[in-house]
Design a protein around this motif. Structure first.
Motif, short mmCIF file in Angstrom:
data_model
loop_
_atom_site.label_atom_id
_atom_site.label_comp_id
_atom_site.label_asym_id
_atom_site.label_seq_id
_atom_site.Cartn_x
_atom_site.Cartn_y
_atom_site.Cartn_z
N ASP A 72 1.53 48.37 93.24
CA ASP A 72 -0.08 49.11 94.04
C ASP A 72 0.31 50.53 94.17
OD1 ASP A 72 1.87 49.45 96.05
OD2 ASP A 72 1.15 47.32 97.06
N SER A 95 -3.21 48.70 88.89
CA SER A 95 -4.30 48.33 89.25
C SER A 95 -4.67 48.90 90.79
CB SER A 95 -4.53 46.94 89.45
OG SER A 95 -4.19 46.25 88.18
N THR A 97 -8.14 51.10 93.28
CA THR A 97 -9.45 51.51 93.43
C THR A 97 -9.96 52.99 92.90
OG1 THR A 97 -9.09 52.34 95.58
CG2 THR A 97 -9.32 50.12 95.46
N SER A 98 -10.97 53.19 92.71
CA SER A 98 -11.59 54.37 92.24
C SER A 98 -10.90 55.68 93.24
CB SER A 98 -12.97 54.56 92.05
OG SER A 98 -13.73 54.51 93.09
N ALA A 167 -10.74 52.46 87.05
CA ALA A 167 -10.64 51.54 88.11
C ALA A 167 -12.08 50.75 88.52
CB ALA A 167 -10.14 51.84 89.64
N LEU A 168 -13.09 51.85 88.26
CA LEU A 168 -14.37 51.27 88.55
C LEU A 168 -14.85 50.02 87.51
CD1 LEU A 168 -16.64 53.96 89.85
CD2 LEU A 168 -16.01 51.90 91.15
N ASP A 170 -12.64 48.40 85.79
CA ASP A 170 -11.77 47.36 86.19
C ASP A 170 -12.17 46.32 86.88
OD1 ASP A 170 -9.25 45.71 85.66
OD2 ASP A 170 -8.29 46.86 87.17
N VAL A 171 -12.74 46.66 88.20
CA VAL A 171 -13.13 46.03 89.11
C VAL A 171 -14.46 45.49 88.91
CG1 VAL A 171 -14.22 45.82 91.37
CG2 VAL A 171 -11.94 47.43 90.88
N LEU A 174 -13.58 42.38 86.51
CA LEU A 174 -12.99 41.29 87.38
C LEU A 174 -14.06 40.62 88.09
CD1 LEU A 174 -9.95 42.84 88.72
CD2 LEU A 174 -9.84 41.16 87.16
N GLY A 175 -15.09 41.00 88.60
CA GLY A 175 -16.19 40.51 89.41
C GLY A 175 -16.92 39.58 88.38
#
Length: 290
Positions: A72, A95, A97-98, A167-168, A170-171, A174-175
């Motif tokens: 992380d 991985s 967050t933005s 990161a955006l 990626d999330v 994932l969603g």
């Protein structure tokens, strides 16, 4: 896909979990002089046998390209505290967050380095193949400089100068993944009450997911334009079917949490006047703060 480059770039890989080991192995296969480091030194043994050099510490490297893949962003900072970043390009594939990506970019810049954030859309066994998609964001000149090496990992995709874009994306992906999987599991639970095995449902589910995927381009245009025509079904029509979804789940003793959430979103959209709109109008619900 060819992973060889005309001028191999020396690279250091920091972090040798399953993904970090796969990254380092791909660099080695592509002919890049590769230095590796991990807190647990034994994790480097297989890579050393393949020709990697072991670093005594995270800072024991002169490679112009440093690739980081740890648990992380807290671990990222701990590793970077002892790493010389002066005039180096750091590609962080951890991985997060933005917000964390942008903050790390500032930290690396203060240390004299150049930062590219990244996101891996692949499992470790896919690294180094054409199926692996690796997203990158940050300064374009830095990406262009190390892209020949990054291609050893898979399809190196550049998203833009904003460090948070990887990161955006990626999330967001994932969603999408969790939504598809949760929908499948809900359906499997419903069908299971009638003795239908999940393996029998899977082919129909895959075909239906493919059909829905074909709608995305049209929905995307509506979202970007802010206009939600309904050439097929209105949200009012969807809401009626959602009521059946909830009722069926409750009657059969299957969790109705997901159906109720889906129905609640549609109900809010109808309350805001979007009953006659197409389904893409639900974007307005996702844009609202909780």
């Amino acid at each position: 896909m060819s992973t060889m480059t005309t001028t191999p770039i020396p690279v250091t890989v920091l972090g040798l979990g399953l993904m970090g080991q796969a990254l380092a192995a791909a660099f080695l296969r592509a002919g890049h002089p590769t230095t590796v480091w991990n807190r647990t030194a034994a994790k480097a043994e297989t890579l050393l046998a393949q020709g990697a050099r072991r670093a005594d510490s995270a800072g024991d490297t002169t490679s112009p390209l440093v690739v980081l893949c740890v648990s992380d962003y807290r671990a990222v900072r701990e590793v970077l505290e002892s790493t010389d970043l002066e005039e180096r390009i750091l590609v962080n594939l951890t991985s997060g967050t933005s917000t964390q990506a942008r903050a790390t970019a500032e930290y690396v810049a203060e240390r004299g380095g150049t930062y590219l954030d990244g996101a891996i859309l692949a499992a470790p066994d896919g690294i180094g193949t054409a199926d692996a998609v690796i997203l990158h964001s940050g300064p374009r000149p830095a990406f262009d400089e190390v892209e020949p090496a990054l291609r050893a990992l898979g399809n190196a995709t550049y998203l833009g100068a904003d460090h948070g874009l990887s990161a955006l994306h990626d999330v967001a992906v994932l969603g999408l993944m969790w939504s598809i999987l949760n929908g499948f599991l809900q359906g499997a639970a419903l069908l299971g009450t009638a003795g239908v095995p999940a393996t029998a449902f899977a082919p129909l589910a895959a075909q239906s997911a493919g059909t829905v995927a074909g709608w995305l381009a049209g929905y995307a245009r509506q979202v970007d334009e802010g206009s939600y025509p309904a050439p097929d079904s209105t949200i009012d029509t969807h809401l009626a079917a959602m009521e059946h979804f909830v009722e069926e789940s409750e009657t059969l003793g299957v969790s109705a949490e997901l159906p109720r959430l889906v129905k609640a979103l549609a109900e809010r959209a109808v309350a805001q006047g979007h009953g006659p709109s197409g389904y893409a109008a639900l974007i307005e619900q996702f844009r609202e703060k909780a």
